[in-house]
Motif scaffolding. Structure first.
Motif, PDB file in Angstrom:
ATOM      1  N   SER A 407       0.523  -1.090  -0.078  1.00  0.00           N
ATOM      2  CA  SER A 407      -0.084   0.189   0.132  1.00  0.00           C
ATOM      3  C   SER A 407       0.561   1.832   0.131  1.00  0.00           C
ATOM      4  CB  SER A 407      -0.963   0.037   1.433  1.00  0.00           C
ATOM      5  OG  SER A 407      -2.309  -1.137   1.497  1.00  0.00           O
ATOM      6  N   ASP A 408       1.669   1.050   0.532  1.00  0.00           N
ATOM      7  CA  ASP A 408       2.801   2.762   0.777  1.00  0.00           C
ATOM      8  C   ASP A 408       3.627   2.518  -0.033  1.00  0.00           C
ATOM      9  OD1 ASP A 408       2.328   2.809   3.490  1.00  0.00           O
ATOM     10  OD2 ASP A 408       4.285   1.592   3.884  1.00  0.00           O
ATOM     11  N   ASP A 413       2.647   6.210  -6.012  1.00  0.00           N
ATOM     12  CA  ASP A 413       2.349   6.383  -8.171  1.00  0.00           C
ATOM     13  C   ASP A 413       0.904   7.014  -7.688  1.00  0.00           C
ATOM     14  OD1 ASP A 413       4.767   5.953  -8.445  1.00  0.00           O
ATOM     15  OD2 ASP A 413       3.402   3.397  -8.274  1.00  0.00           O
ATOM     16  N   ALA A 414      -0.156   6.805  -6.242  1.00  0.00           N
ATOM     17  CA  ALA A 414      -1.545   7.373  -6.639  1.00  0.00           C
ATOM     18  C   ALA A 414      -1.280   8.499  -6.576  1.00  0.00           C
ATOM     19  CB  ALA A 414      -2.288   7.033  -5.615  1.00  0.00           C
ATOM     20  N   HIS A 415      -0.549   9.021  -6.080  1.00  0.00           N
ATOM     21  CA  HIS A 415      -0.685  10.543  -5.348  1.00  0.00           C
ATOM     22  C   HIS A 415       0.151  11.430  -6.527  1.00  0.00           C
ATOM     23  CE1 HIS A 415      -1.986  11.000  -1.306  1.00  0.00           C
ATOM     24  NE2 HIS A 415      -1.276  10.112  -1.133  1.00  0.00           N
ATOM     25  N   VAL A 416       0.602  11.129  -7.018  1.00  0.00           N
ATOM     26  CA  VAL A 416       1.721  11.221  -8.551  1.00  0.00           C
ATOM     27  C   VAL A 416       0.675  11.443  -9.485  1.00  0.00           C
ATOM     28  CG1 VAL A 416       3.128  11.328 -10.184  1.00  0.00           C
ATOM     29  CG2 VAL A 416       4.075  11.085  -7.901  1.00  0.00           C
ATOM     30  N   GLU A 417      -0.369  10.364  -9.419  1.00  0.00           N
ATOM     31  CA  GLU A 417      -1.378  10.364 -10.581  1.00  0.00           C
ATOM     32  C   GLU A 417      -3.142  11.475 -10.323  1.00  0.00           C
ATOM     33  OE1 GLU A 417      -4.890   6.848 -12.248  1.00  0.00           O
ATOM     34  OE2 GLU A 417      -3.705   6.042 -10.236  1.00  0.00           O
ATOM     35  N   GLN A 418      -2.774  10.988  -8.806  1.00  0.00           N
ATOM     36  CA  GLN A 418      -4.116  12.174  -8.257  1.00  0.00           C
ATOM     37  C   GLN A 418      -4.068  13.687  -8.992  1.00  0.00           C
ATOM     38  OE1 GLN A 418      -4.399  12.171  -4.028  1.00  0.00           O
ATOM     39  NE2 GLN A 418      -6.458  12.146  -3.994  1.00  0.00           N
ATOM     40  N   GLN A 419      -2.555  13.840  -8.062  1.00  0.00           N
ATOM     41  CA  GLN A 419      -2.333  15.250  -8.652  1.00  0.00           C
ATOM     42  C   GLN A 419      -2.023  15.678 -10.208  1.00  0.00           C
ATOM     43  OE1 GLN A 419       1.631  16.168  -7.779  1.00  0.00           O
ATOM     44  NE2 GLN A 419       1.747  18.385  -8.262  1.00  0.00           N
ATOM     45  N   GLN A 454     -10.524   8.127  -5.078  1.00  0.00           N
ATOM     46  CA  GLN A 454     -11.290   6.545  -5.289  1.00  0.00           C
ATOM     47  C   GLN A 454      -9.916   6.490  -4.176  1.00  0.00           C
ATOM     48  OE1 GLN A 454     -14.142   5.986  -8.179  1.00  0.00           O
ATOM     49  NE2 GLN A 454     -16.275   6.743  -6.511  1.00  0.00           N
ATOM     50  N   ALA A 455      -8.869   6.033  -5.710  1.00  0.00           N
ATOM     51  CA  ALA A 455      -7.597   5.177  -5.157  1.00  0.00           C
ATOM     52  C   ALA A 455      -6.944   5.447  -4.447  1.00  0.00           C
ATOM     53  CB  ALA A 455      -7.473   4.847  -6.824  1.00  0.00           C
ATOM     54  N   VAL A 456      -6.990   6.938  -4.289  1.00  0.00           N
ATOM     55  CA  VAL A 456      -6.115   7.074  -2.817  1.00  0.00           C
ATOM     56  C   VAL A 456      -6.883   7.237  -1.773  1.00  0.00           C
ATOM     57  CG1 VAL A 456      -4.940   9.192  -1.316  1.00  0.00           C
ATOM     58  CG2 VAL A 456      -5.034   8.560  -4.395  1.00  0.00           C
ATOM     59  N   ALA A 457      -7.710   7.542  -1.728  1.00  0.00           N
ATOM     60  CA  ALA A 457      -8.359   6.815  -0.110  1.00  0.00           C
ATOM     61  C   ALA A 457      -8.250   5.833  -0.135  1.00  0.00           C
ATOM     62  CB  ALA A 457     -10.573   7.801  -0.590  1.00  0.00           C
ATOM     63  N   ASN A 458      -8.980   5.115  -0.902  1.00  0.00           N
ATOM     64  CA  ASN A 458      -9.324   3.889  -0.774  1.00  0.00           C
ATOM     65  C   ASN A 458      -7.928   2.911  -0.205  1.00  0.00           C
ATOM     66  OD1 ASN A 458     -11.881   2.604  -0.833  1.00  0.00           O
ATOM     67  ND2 ASN A 458     -11.323   2.641  -3.830  1.00  0.00           N
ATOM     68  N   LEU A 459      -6.626   3.458  -0.667  1.00  0.00           N
ATOM     69  CA  LEU A 459      -5.192   2.686  -0.232  1.00  0.00           C
ATOM     70  C   LEU A 459      -5.726   3.352   0.786  1.00  0.00           C
ATOM     71  CD1 LEU A 459      -3.252   2.987  -3.641  1.00  0.00           C
ATOM     72  CD2 LEU A 459      -3.484   1.105  -2.731  1.00  0.00           C
ATOM     73  N   LYS A 460      -5.351   4.422   1.458  1.00  0.00           N
ATOM     74  CA  LYS A 460      -5.030   5.233   2.729  1.00  0.00           C
ATOM     75  C   LYS A 460      -6.162   4.121   3.548  1.00  0.00           C
ATOM     76  CE  LYS A 460      -3.795   9.674   1.860  1.00  0.00           C
ATOM     77  NZ  LYS A 460      -4.347  11.631   2.096  1.00  0.00           N
ATOM     78  N   MET A 461      -7.069   4.025   3.270  1.00  0.00           N
ATOM     79  CA  MET A 461      -7.942   3.136   4.393  1.00  0.00           C
ATOM     80  C   MET A 461      -7.947   1.415   3.915  1.00  0.00           C
ATOM     81  SD  MET A 461      -9.679   5.553   5.423  1.00  0.00           S
ATOM     82  CE  MET A 461     -10.549   7.247   4.981  1.00  0.00           C
ATOM     83  N   ASN A 462      -6.642   1.004   3.544  1.00  0.00           N
ATOM     84  CA  ASN A 462      -7.171  -0.364   3.462  1.00  0.00           C
ATOM     85  C   ASN A 462      -5.888   0.024   4.098  1.00  0.00           C
ATOM     86  OD1 ASN A 462      -8.870  -1.188   1.612  1.00  0.00           O
ATOM     87  ND2 ASN A 462      -7.503  -0.968   0.069  1.00  0.00           N
ATOM     88  N   ARG A 463      -4.997   0.414   4.169  1.00  0.00           N
ATOM     89  CA  ARG A 463      -3.310   0.492   4.421  1.00  0.00           C
ATOM     90  C   ARG A 463      -3.465   0.667   6.103  1.00  0.00           C
ATOM     91  NH1 ARG A 463       0.901   2.646   7.574  1.00  0.00           N
ATOM     92  NH2 ARG A 463       2.546   3.085   6.933  1.00  0.00           N
ATOM     93  N   ARG A 464      -4.829   1.318   6.559  1.00  0.00           N
ATOM     94  CA  ARG A 464      -5.229   1.640   8.386  1.00  0.00           C
ATOM     95  C   ARG A 464      -5.909   0.080   8.799  1.00  0.00           C
ATOM     96  NH1 ARG A 464      -6.676   7.114   8.805  1.00  0.00           N
ATOM     97  NH2 ARG A 464      -9.191   6.100   8.416  1.00  0.00           N
ATOM     98  N   ASP A 465      -6.112   0.097   7.390  1.00  0.00           N
ATOM     99  CA  ASP A 465      -7.324  -1.532   7.796  1.00  0.00           C
ATOM    100  C   ASP A 465      -6.161  -2.377   8.205  1.00  0.00           C
ATOM    101  OD1 ASP A 465     -10.123  -3.109   7.529  1.00  0.00           O
ATOM    102  OD2 ASP A 465      -8.978  -4.350   6.615  1.00  0.00           O
TER     103      ASP A 465
END
Length: 503
Positions: A407-408, A413-419, A454-465
């Motif tokens: 996830s890390d 990459d997800a943050h770059v894609e989001q930006q 949505q990808a960034v949000a899900n990755l962050k929540m998956n990591r915390r899970d």
């Protein structure tokens, strides 16, 4: 002094313990438990290859307050409420009470038994039977009062082993209760994290709805200038409706997740509706503790419970072996027995009995051997269960850690894609307003930024899970403080010569 011997089992050799006591003569063709043994061996954490997957990182084991790392007081309060109100906690406590009661009952077999009885019988004696006068053919009232005591010497430890087995089972029940608590706590934390995910996705969906409305407004203006037609307007309006439907679906999921949390707490569904939106933080950095495989066996309640069940079966096996040897019970009884009331308490009416009772197993058609085989089968099963639990625990830790690391890496990459998606979306909207880009370009950019958010949000929540799951996999702050160590079957027997393990 009376000696009572009953023959109802397999034969036993002449045995000695302390002063020489001749218990029975050796019989030919004796049957013993030779050849009966278990095939399983308990695994140790260090015997598995884990150096690459579970390398020590000088991290700390989770503390019992591991949930505090996320900085959400409401989550901690929900878990505390559940540990008091959820029926599964009451079930676990009831099982502990039951196991402790059985252990107390088993301990009673180690102590002498004292009983008192009194009976009054009115009886007409036969005039032709062997009954001495003057009772012959007469009605008589018999008074009988007796105080008796008995004590099983337990020379071969059968009762002690039964008590130790019950104590180990009680300890396993206590570890089971910790499993329930840990499972409940992590289930609430993960459901709460899911609620947080839904709220983040709802914010994204609301923002998406606002963007779709903006596109619809721009499209209406472009129609007025002749740049677009009603086709583009209908498409924009359809997209607005689709975004609104997505938002309503998330709202429905939020409500059902609240109901799920209420059930985990042990309350009615309305309790879930009063939960505030989560405010979870990122949590602590993830670093594995050193010497993890070896120390994990005392940090996971499921491993500890499996360990105590192996220990209980060790004692059950030794108890079954003790059945092959004689039981010696000392008994004494004293009281009064007389016809009528006048002479009931006279010295002449007293009765006294004292002496040992010996139960010597000689032949039972293989019942004792079958019983011992059954105990060894249960022991083998318990050991295999322990080994599988240990392997599963090591795999769970490695899997959770790998998922966090993945996830890390994905988040970078997800943050770059989001930006970049957000920048492209802003450019597309500006060009659409200026009339130098068509609606399809704007919609494509809009879908891209929606997916990236949505990808960034899900990755962050998956990591915390996975952080929550890792805390659970590492025991959630549980520590087994017992100093008992597992011993193989026969160890208790070997402590009382001349028994030798029959492997």
């Amino acid at each position: 002094m009376k000696l009572r011997v009953s023959h109802s089992g397999l034969c036993a050799p002449v045995l000695k313990r302390g002063a020489p006591i001749v218990l029975a003569a050796m019989l030919s063709a004796c049957v013993n438990y030779a050849g009966i043994h278990g095939d399983q061996h308990i695994a140790r954490g260090g015997q598995f290859e884990t150096d690459r997957s579970l390398a020590g990182e000088q991290g700390h084991w989770p503390a019992s307050d591991w949930v505090d790392q996320f900085g959400d007081a409401q989550l901690k309060a929900l878990i505390d409420e559940a540990l008091k109100a959820n029926p599964t906690i009451a079930q676990a406590q009831a099982r502990i009470a039951e196991a402790n009661a059985f252990a107390q009952s088993s301990s009673a077999d180690l102590m002498p038994r004292v009983n008192a009885s009194y009976s009054l019988t009115r009886e007409e004696f036969s005039g032709t039977a062997i009954v001495p006068p003057p009772a012959r053919g007469q009605w008589r009232t018999e008074n009988n009062g007796l105080l008796s005591a008995s004590y099983d010497l337990d020379l071969w430890g059968k009762n002690r082993e039964g008590w130790k087995a019950a104590v180990s089972e009680a300890k396993a029940s206590e570890a089971d209760a910790e499993i329930v608590k840990l499972t409940l706590s992590t289930s609430i934390a993960r459901a709460y994290n899911e609620l947080a995910r839904l709220y983040v996705l709802r914010d994204i969906a609301q923002h998406e709805l606002d963007r779709r409305n903006q596109i619809d407004t721009i499209t209406a203006g472009r129609i007025a200038t002749g740049l677009d037609t009603q086709v583009e307007r209908k498409i924009a309006q359809a997209n607005v409706a689709a975004s609104g439907a997505s938002l309503k679906a998330i709202d429905g999921n939020i409500v059902t997740t609240r109901y799920e949390l209420a059930a985990l707490i042990g309350a009615g569904p309305d309790r879930g509706l009063s939960i505030n939106p989560p405010a979870l933080g990122v949590g602590d950095d993830v670093h594995l503790p050193d010497n993890l495989p070896a120390d994990l066996v005392s940090r996971r309640p499921d491993i500890v419970a499996a360990r105590w069940r192996v220990d209980s079966l060790v004692h059950e096996v030794n108890k079954a072996k003790a059945e092959f040897y004689p039981d010696i019970n000392l008994s004494v009884a004293a009281g009064f027995d007389a016809f009528g009331f006048g002479e009931f308490l006279n010295a002449a009416s007293r009765t006294v009995a004292v002496g040992p009772a010996i139960h010597l197993p000689i032949f039972d058609a293989g019942a004792l051997r079958a019983q011992l085989k059954g105990r060894y089968a249960e022991f083998d099963y318990a050991v295999a269960t322990y080994n599988q639990t240990l392997i599963g625990a090591l795999t769970a830790v490695a899997t959770r850690l790998a998922q966090i690391r993945s996830s890390d890496a994905q988040l970078v990459d997800a943050h770059v894609e989001q930006q970049k998606a957000q920048e492209a979306d802003q450019i597309a909207i500006a060009q659409y307003k200026a009339g130098i880009a068509n609606q399809l370009t704007v919609l494509n950019a809009d879908v891209t930024v929606l997916n990236a958010d949505q990808a960034v949000a899900n990755l962050k929540m998956n990591r915390r899970d996975q952080q929550i799951a890792l805390a659970s996999a590492l025991g959630g702050g549980y520590v087994d403080t017992s100093t008992d160590t597992l011993a193989p079957p026969d160890s208790a027997m070997q402590a009382h010569p001349p028994f030798v393990a029959a492997r």
